[in-house]
Design a protein around this motif. Structure first.
Motif, PDB file in Angstrom:
ATOM      1  N   ILE A 255      10.307 -38.482  13.294  1.00 43.01           N
ATOM      2  CA  ILE A 255      11.466 -37.717  13.929  1.00 43.01           C
ATOM      3  C   ILE A 255      11.676 -36.472  13.549  1.00 43.01           C
ATOM      4  O   ILE A 255      12.129 -36.499  12.209  1.00 43.01           O
ATOM      5  CB  ILE A 255      12.641 -38.555  14.364  1.00 43.01           C
ATOM      6  CG1 ILE A 255      12.212 -40.105  14.598  1.00 43.01           C
ATOM      7  CG2 ILE A 255      13.682 -37.843  15.102  1.00 43.01           C
ATOM      8  CD1 ILE A 255      13.448 -40.889  14.526  1.00 43.01           C
ATOM      9  N   PRO A 256      11.406 -35.221  14.109  1.00 38.88           N
ATOM     10  CA  PRO A 256      11.327 -33.836  13.390  1.00 38.88           C
ATOM     11  C   PRO A 256      12.831 -33.334  13.647  1.00 38.88           C
ATOM     12  O   PRO A 256      12.886 -32.232  13.747  1.00 38.88           O
ATOM     13  CB  PRO A 256      10.217 -32.968  14.014  1.00 38.88           C
ATOM     14  CG  PRO A 256      10.404 -33.605  15.350  1.00 38.88           C
ATOM     15  CD  PRO A 256      10.535 -35.367  15.317  1.00 38.88           C
ATOM     16  N   GLU A 257      13.876 -34.027  13.985  1.00 36.12           N
ATOM     17  CA  GLU A 257      15.354 -33.853  14.198  1.00 36.12           C
ATOM     18  C   GLU A 257      16.339 -34.471  13.317  1.00 36.12           C
ATOM     19  O   GLU A 257      16.398 -35.746  13.459  1.00 36.12           O
ATOM     20  CB  GLU A 257      15.444 -33.973  15.617  1.00 36.12           C
ATOM     21  CG  GLU A 257      14.608 -33.210  16.637  1.00 36.12           C
ATOM     22  CD  GLU A 257      15.104 -31.689  16.653  1.00 36.12           C
ATOM     23  OE1 GLU A 257      15.719 -31.435  16.000  1.00 36.12           O
ATOM     24  OE2 GLU A 257      14.493 -30.982  17.325  1.00 36.12           O
ATOM     25  N   ALA A 294      10.506 -36.372   9.810  1.00 34.29           N
ATOM     26  CA  ALA A 294       9.177 -35.947   9.851  1.00 34.29           C
ATOM     27  C   ALA A 294       8.769 -35.607   8.283  1.00 34.29           C
ATOM     28  O   ALA A 294       7.920 -36.142   7.624  1.00 34.29           O
ATOM     29  CB  ALA A 294       8.687 -34.932  10.787  1.00 34.29           C
ATOM     30  N   THR A 295       9.456 -34.821   7.687  1.00 36.02           N
ATOM     31  CA  THR A 295       9.250 -34.315   6.242  1.00 36.02           C
ATOM     32  C   THR A 295       9.212 -35.332   5.326  1.00 36.02           C
ATOM     33  O   THR A 295       8.683 -35.358   4.360  1.00 36.02           O
ATOM     34  CB  THR A 295      10.382 -33.130   5.903  1.00 36.02           C
ATOM     35  OG1 THR A 295      11.356 -33.304   6.194  1.00 36.02           O
ATOM     36  CG2 THR A 295       9.721 -31.881   6.800  1.00 36.02           C
ATOM     37  N   VAL A 391      15.178 -18.723   7.747  1.00 41.12           N
ATOM     38  CA  VAL A 391      15.894 -19.946   7.600  1.00 41.12           C
ATOM     39  C   VAL A 391      15.264 -21.105   8.312  1.00 41.12           C
ATOM     40  O   VAL A 391      14.988 -20.928   9.256  1.00 41.12           O
ATOM     41  CB  VAL A 391      17.247 -19.660   8.000  1.00 41.12           C
ATOM     42  CG1 VAL A 391      17.560 -19.208   9.538  1.00 41.12           C
ATOM     43  CG2 VAL A 391      18.364 -20.743   7.412  1.00 41.12           C
ATOM     44  N   SER A 392      15.190 -22.208   7.594  1.00 38.78           N
ATOM     45  CA  SER A 392      14.526 -23.413   7.931  1.00 38.78           C
ATOM     46  C   SER A 392      15.383 -24.553   7.913  1.00 38.78           C
ATOM     47  O   SER A 392      16.346 -24.512   6.821  1.00 38.78           O
ATOM     48  CB  SER A 392      13.311 -23.460   7.330  1.00 38.78           C
ATOM     49  OG  SER A 392      12.672 -24.639   7.880  1.00 38.78           O
ATOM     50  N   ALA A 393      15.371 -25.594   8.803  1.00 33.03           N
ATOM     51  CA  ALA A 393      16.126 -26.890   8.559  1.00 33.03           C
ATOM     52  C   ALA A 393      15.423 -27.612   9.716  1.00 33.03           C
ATOM     53  O   ALA A 393      15.034 -27.297  10.698  1.00 33.03           O
ATOM     54  CB  ALA A 393      17.645 -26.665   8.945  1.00 33.03           C
ATOM     55  N   GLU A 394      15.440 -28.819   9.557  1.00 33.80           N
ATOM     56  CA  GLU A 394      14.849 -30.164  10.405  1.00 33.80           C
ATOM     57  C   GLU A 394      15.853 -30.525  11.251  1.00 33.80           C
ATOM     58  O   GLU A 394      15.925 -31.733  11.438  1.00 33.80           O
ATOM     59  CB  GLU A 394      14.351 -30.922   9.491  1.00 33.80           C
ATOM     60  CG  GLU A 394      13.144 -31.805  10.122  1.00 33.80           C
ATOM     61  CD  GLU A 394      12.323 -32.651   9.233  1.00 33.80           C
ATOM     62  OE1 GLU A 394      11.432 -33.397   9.644  1.00 33.80           O
ATOM     63  OE2 GLU A 394      12.418 -32.551   7.942  1.00 33.80           O
ATOM     64  N   CYS A 395      16.393 -29.385  12.228  1.00 34.64           N
ATOM     65  CA  CYS A 395      17.370 -30.082  13.058  1.00 34.64           C
ATOM     66  C   CYS A 395      17.631 -28.790  14.243  1.00 34.64           C
ATOM     67  O   CYS A 395      17.796 -27.578  13.847  1.00 34.64           O
ATOM     68  CB  CYS A 395      18.644 -30.221  12.362  1.00 34.64           C
ATOM     69  SG  CYS A 395      20.197 -30.610  13.553  1.00 34.64           S
TER      70      CYS A 395
END
Length: 428
Positions: A255-257, A294-295, A391-395
């Motif tokens: 789940i990438p969220e 996912a990560t 800027v990165s975040a898995e959401c």
């Protein structure tokens, strides 16, 4: 409402020692420094509601709808009091007493009927140029004029011509040695579809088969945070029954969220236990063992990190990483995405990567948007200080909020999900 019909808020209220450790980290208290809208304030008022000393009137409704549900308070509480959970429960009482606003009811109806959501999103894509201006760089769109509930000049997620679930076949064969399922989430399905594309590319690189369950429904988080427990129960039961038909045939569901993952892995079971449905709670708990962000799964269960180090491209522009509340605080996932990203990107940490960005759910993004806007400014300032281009975040909820905050403050950085950055590094 009879006292015995009220969720037992007193159990939480009685355990609060009023130490105040929750106040400095509370998102709403940071932008509205009032004891009433602080975790211990919420808890105290809920105890009064339970005992019949507080009427659930419009003022109380306004107070209980001001919580961002970020769980920052839960993380620092010496008694680990579930402030977020009791707020979610009282919002169900609020929904029962006051009803749910028409636009939320319409939205939740769409969430319960995938075919209808597909139709509305398709129509939205066809006509979006009439009412919106595209922001290609940020992957969003800006209203050309004031719309109901939506502030003009606000950056909203763009709409894709084809959803992720409709773009790919159900089975993607990458060699057959391993097989995982993908739960995509609504924003990644309809708006930020590059996330799903990137997942498919990464799984192809790893030689892992992808199963895309076409009958998956919304995880129900938007309804849960709003108090629409009918929608939560409907969607959750449908998903559990469907997942059980294939869960033994896949190694994991990725789940990438962060919000979807936290809802499925944690809140489904909590919801059913609080609603006195132990059988469904056990079924949710059993499924949760195969649910991964996912990560998290890529870093722990594959050799993706080694592949990125060996063959991935190196990027000169620095990135900064935002720890989504539902990833870091609810699931303890913070190290994993960084371990993968640092193979190909220089990460410049912001001054407080764990501070909530201020998304806060449907109510906070509509009737209380001024609070979300206020909460987003400090996070934007932190991002600007790093001088990072990305800027990165898995959401995707954080993506929607932060992208708009960057747009409002004129900061040039763009938002990317870590799986998108990873897929970019693997491209020739």
């Amino acid at each position: 409402m009879k006292p015995e019909e009220i969720f037992n808020f007193s159990a939480t209220s009685d355990e609060c020692i009023k130490c105040g450790k929750c106040i400095p980290v509370c998102t709403i208290h940071q932008v509205n420094p009032d004891e009433t809208t602080s975790p211990r304030g919420f808890i105290d008022l809920l105890g009064a509601y339970q005992s019949g000393d507080l009427e659930l009137d419009k003022q109380a409704k306004d107070i209980f709808e001001s919580c961002f549900l970020c769980t920052q308070c839960v993380n620092v509480c010496p008694n680990s009091l579930p402030t977020d959970m009791v707020i979610e429960e009282v919002r169900a009482d609020i929904a029962d007493k006051f009803g749910i606003a028409w636009f939320k009811r319409a939205f939740f109806t769409l969430l319960r009927h995938r075919w209808l959501m597909d139709l509305m999103m398709k129509l939205g894509w066809v006509f979006k140029t009439c009412g919106f201006q595209e922001d290609i760089q940020r992957g969003g769109m800006i209203p050309r004029f004031k719309l109901p509930i939506i502030k003009s000049g606000r950056l909203l997620p763009s709409l894709s011509k084809t959803s992720f679930l409709n773009k790919y076949p159900e089975e993607i064969d990458n060699g057959g040695k391993r097989r995982v399922a993908i739960f995509i989430g609504c924003l990644a399905n309809y708006n930020y579809t590059g996330i799903g594309d990137s997942l498919i590319e990464i799984l192809a690189e790893l030689g892992i088969d992808a199963f895309i369950p076409k009958q998956q429904q919304c995880c129900s988080a938007p309804a849960y945070f709003t108090g629409d427990f009918y929608t939560v129960e409907t969607l959750t039961k449908q998903n559990i029954e469907y997942f059980e038909t294939f869960i033994d045939d896949v190694e994991a569901v990725i789940i990438p969220e962060a919000t979807c993952s936290a809802m499925i892995k944690h809140d489904w079971e909590v919801f059913f236990r609080n609603q006195n449905m132990p059988e469904w709670a056990e079924r949710a708990k059993k499924l949760s063992k195969k649910m991964y962000m996912a990560t998290e799964w890529f870093e722990k269960q594959t050799d993706l990190k080694e592949r990125l180090a060996a063959k991935g491209k190196r990027f000169e522009d620095a990135i900064t990483y935002h720890d989504a509340c539902h990833a870091n605080l609810v699931q303890g996932i913070s190290k994993e995405p960084r371990e993968l990203l640092k193979q190909n990107y220089d990460i410049t940490e912001m001054s407080d990567s764990t501070r909530c960005c201020g998304f806060g759910g449907v109510t906070m993004q509509t009737e209380k948007y001024h609070l979300a806007e206020a909460a987003g400014k400090p996070k934007t300032a932190m991002i600007k200080e790093t001088k990072a281009k990305i800027v990165s975040a898995e959401c995707s909820a954080c993506r929607m909020q932060i992208s708009n905050s960057l747009h409002q403050e004129g900061v040039e950085a763009v938002f990317k999900n870590p799986v998108e950055l990873i897929a970019d590094a693997l491209k020739d």
